[in-house]
Design a protein around this motif. Structure first.
Motif, PDB file in Angstrom:
ATOM      1  N   TYR A  80      18.068  73.082  54.116  1.00 50.55           N
ATOM      2  CA  TYR A  80      17.863  71.744  54.653  1.00 50.55           C
ATOM      3  C   TYR A  80      16.585  71.670  55.483  1.00 50.55           C
ATOM      4  N   ILE A  83      13.443  71.890  53.196  1.00 49.97           N
ATOM      5  CA  ILE A  83      13.164  70.638  52.498  1.00 49.97           C
ATOM      6  C   ILE A  83      12.697  69.573  53.487  1.00 49.97           C
ATOM      7  N   GLU A  84      13.261  69.576  54.679  1.00 49.95           N
ATOM      8  CA  GLU A  84      12.821  68.636  55.715  1.00 49.95           C
ATOM      9  C   GLU A  84      11.336  68.806  55.998  1.00 49.95           C
ATOM     10  N   ASN A  98      18.149  64.530  51.546  1.00 51.26           N
ATOM     11  CA  ASN A  98      18.291  65.880  52.106  1.00 51.26           C
ATOM     12  C   ASN A  98      19.475  65.955  53.061  1.00 51.26           C
ATOM     13  N   GLN A 145      20.892  69.246  45.241  1.00 51.06           N
ATOM     14  CA  GLN A 145      19.814  70.216  45.404  1.00 51.06           C
ATOM     15  C   GLN A 145      18.978  70.348  44.130  1.00 51.06           C
ATOM     16  N   ILE A 148      16.681  67.399  44.283  1.00 44.54           N
ATOM     17  CA  ILE A 148      15.646  67.668  45.272  1.00 44.54           C
ATOM     18  C   ILE A 148      14.601  68.634  44.720  1.00 44.54           C
TER      19      ILE A 148
END
Length: 243
Positions: A80, A83-84, A98, A145, A148
């Protein structure tokens, strides 16, 4: 600073998904082998929960499942944050996607803890609800995911890795449906079955699909190992002066 320079200066945190893969695979294998050797379950495709229904394998199953839940939580949070940071630097997707992934990941970890705490043959309803929560939210997590990964490409994952995750997610999603449906059609909960029993076909189909979903999770997190070499996490303590 370019992304190549940024990545080259980072040390990996690949030990997180690696430890998760080892702990989850160990949970399934050790509990199964122990239960089979003791004659507590059938050799051919028992439910995963069957392998941890009787002591001493129930103790092993509970301990390793709880450890896996903690490892999953750490791995999902690390993913997390990674990706942030990518969203902050590249855009490409909404932060809420996310956050939704993390939320479903946390719910799956909670479901795993419920399964570890309430044995299948002791508190059936609570155990089954925990298993349902774990599998459903777990599949949703890996699907998010995968989405993403495609949106973040080429940062974080290669195109080949995105395709692999897509295949694993589709397999888990397709296996989840008969896992739940066939389990609902099984009229009773017990550890030993005969092939000529009425609900044996439903029970076997459900168990096979359950193992498929479970190992889909294992292989999905295995794909994280390479990505986690691209970043590190640090903990910073700040002292606050009190008046």
């Amino acid at each position: 600073m370019t992304y190549n320079a940024l990545y080259s200066n980072m040390e990996g945190t690949s030990f997180l998904p690696a430890f998760l893969v080892v702990s989850s695979a160990s949970t399934f294998i050790i509990s199964y082998v122990t239960a089979v050797l003791r004659g507590d379950i059938d050799v051919i495709f028992p439910y995963i929960s069957d392998t941890g229904a009787e002591p001493p394998e129930s103790c092993i199953f509970g301990l390793l499942t709880s450890l896996t839940a903690i490892a999953s939580l750490a791995t999902m949070y690390a993913r997390y944050k990674f990706i942030e940071r990518l969203i902050d630097r590249t855009g490409g997707m909404r932060p809420c996607v996310n956050k939704a992934g993390l939320l479903f990941g946390l719910l799956s970890c909670f479901g795993m803890c419920v399964v570890a705490t309430f044995q299948e043959t002791v508190v059936v309803v609570v155990h089954d609800l925990g298993a349902l929560l774990f599998f459903v939210t777990g599949v949703i997590y890996i699907c998010i995911q995968t989405y993403i990964s495609h949106r973040a490409h080429p940062y974080g994952s290669s195109k080949a890795m995105c395709r692999i995750r897509t295949g694993i997610s589709l397999l888990a999603l397709l296996a989840l449906i008969p896992t739940v449906v066939c389990a609902l059609l099984v009229g009773k909960t017990k550890l030993h079955w005969n092939g000529d029993e009425k609900d044996y076909g439903f029970r076997l189909a459900s168990a096979v699909c359950e193992w498929t979903v479970a190992f889909s999770f294992v292989f999905f997190f295995l794909t994280y190992i390479r990505d986690f070499k691209l970043f590190t996490l640090t903990v910073r303590a700040e002292l606050v002066e009190q008046d």
